[in-house]
Structure formats: structure tokens, C-alpha cells
Design a protein around this motif. Structure first.
Motif: not given
Length: 183
Positions: A15, A117, A128-129
Motif C-alpha cells: 500500500w 484501498h 492504493e497498491r
């Protein structure tokens, strides 16, 4: 590009906050290149506009990108020889996107690497990732397809129009539907 950017530090699926100034500067650079590509006359644009070529991580021979085209950063896009992208393609390249030799993308194809997320508070903060998306050689992605974060489409596969690809597609497989399933 060889310089270390915030993107290089987030390519492992952890993340991160995408709202920082460094990310915005990279997005702005990509917006400028995409705008230039979209506003030139077709005979002035050529098969691969020099500003897009300079933005991307890798560009093979005889690559052609129709306008309009949009990408988040460009720096994570790797295009092998003879890649063709029809009009309206979007690549949100928060992680590496690799498109193999002879692969064709129909109009309106969307490739997404970022996963926001699930917690609304974290989403509001830009957490976010990202996961890579890989398309093998001689893949045909028909019009209106959406490829979600982390998927791989194997060599010679065909993804039918309008499909949403949520899982890997085996080499030579034909899939369609929402979510995409083997035909």
C-alpha cells in the motif's frame, strides 16, 4: 527510464499514497504526452509519437497507438514489436504493463494496475497498491475489454469484446463475459 521514481518503490504490491507531489508530477508529464499525441494530425503523429516513445519504459519496432490514448505514467509500459492499440485505449500503469510481440488491443480497452484501498478513509487519503498486467505474444484483446490488476493473458489468447478479465487467461484460451470465462 532508468531513474528511480516513486513508481519503482511501489511495484511490489504494498500500500502507498498516490496523492504525493512526485506522483502528480509524473501524471502531469504523461498527460502532456497523451495530449500531444491526440491533437496532432494523423500524418504528423506517425506510428509512434516521439513524446510517447520517450515516456514509455520500452517500445519495440512497428508499434502503433491510435488516438486518443491515455496512461497514468507511461514509465511502466513495455511494448514489444508490432503492438497495435486501437482508439480510446487507457493504461493505468501504476505497476508494470508488458504487452508482447504482435498483440492487438481493440478500441476502448482498459488496463488497470491500481487497486484502491477497501477502507473509505484510506481511499480518501489516496491509499492504493498496484499489481502488474502482462499480455503475451499474439494476444487479441477485443473492443471494450477491461483487464484488472495482476492478470496475465497467455500467448495466443483471445479475450472477447466487453469482457472483464479478473483472472489469468491460459495461452491459446478464448474467454468472454463478465467476469471473463473460457468459451
Amino acid at each position: 527510464m532508468s531513474d528511480v521514481t516513486p513508481l519503482a518503490r511501489v511495484a511490489d504490491g504494498t500500500w502507498y499514497n498516490a496523492l504525493g507531489e512526485a506522483f502528480e508530477a509524473l501524471r502531469q508529464e504523461a498527460r502532456r504526452a497523451c495530449h500531444q499525441h491526440a491533437t496532432l494530425a494523423p500524418d504528423e503523429r506517425g506510428a509512434m509519437a516521439p513524446w510517447l516513445r520517450a515516456l514509455f519504459a520500452e517500445v519495440g519496432k512497428r508499434v502503433f497507438i491510435e488516438a486518443p490514448f491515455h496512461c497514468s505514467y507511461g514509465r511502466n509500459i513495455h511494448l514489444a514489436d508490432r503492438v497495435y492499440m486501437n482508439a480510446g485505449c487507457t493504461i493505468l500503469d501504476s505497476a508494470p504493463v508488458r504487452i508482447g510481440t504482435g498483440t492487438m488491443l481493440g478500441p476502448g480497452v482498459q488496463i488497470y494496475c491500481a487497486e484502491h484501498h477497501p477502507d473509505p478513509t484510506c481511499r480518501r487519503e489516496g491509499i492504493e497498491r498496484a499489481f502488474p498486467v502482462t499480455l503475451g505474444e499474439d494476444v487479441w484483446i477485443c473492443g471494450g475489454v477491461t483487464l484488472l490488476p495482476g492478470v496475465t493473458v497467455g500467448d495466443g489468447a483471445v479475450v472477447g469484446a466487453g469482457a472483464v478479465v479478473t483472472r489469468d487467461v491460459a495461452p491459446g484460451q478464448r474467454v468472454a463475459g463478465v467476469p471473463a470465462r473460457p468459451l
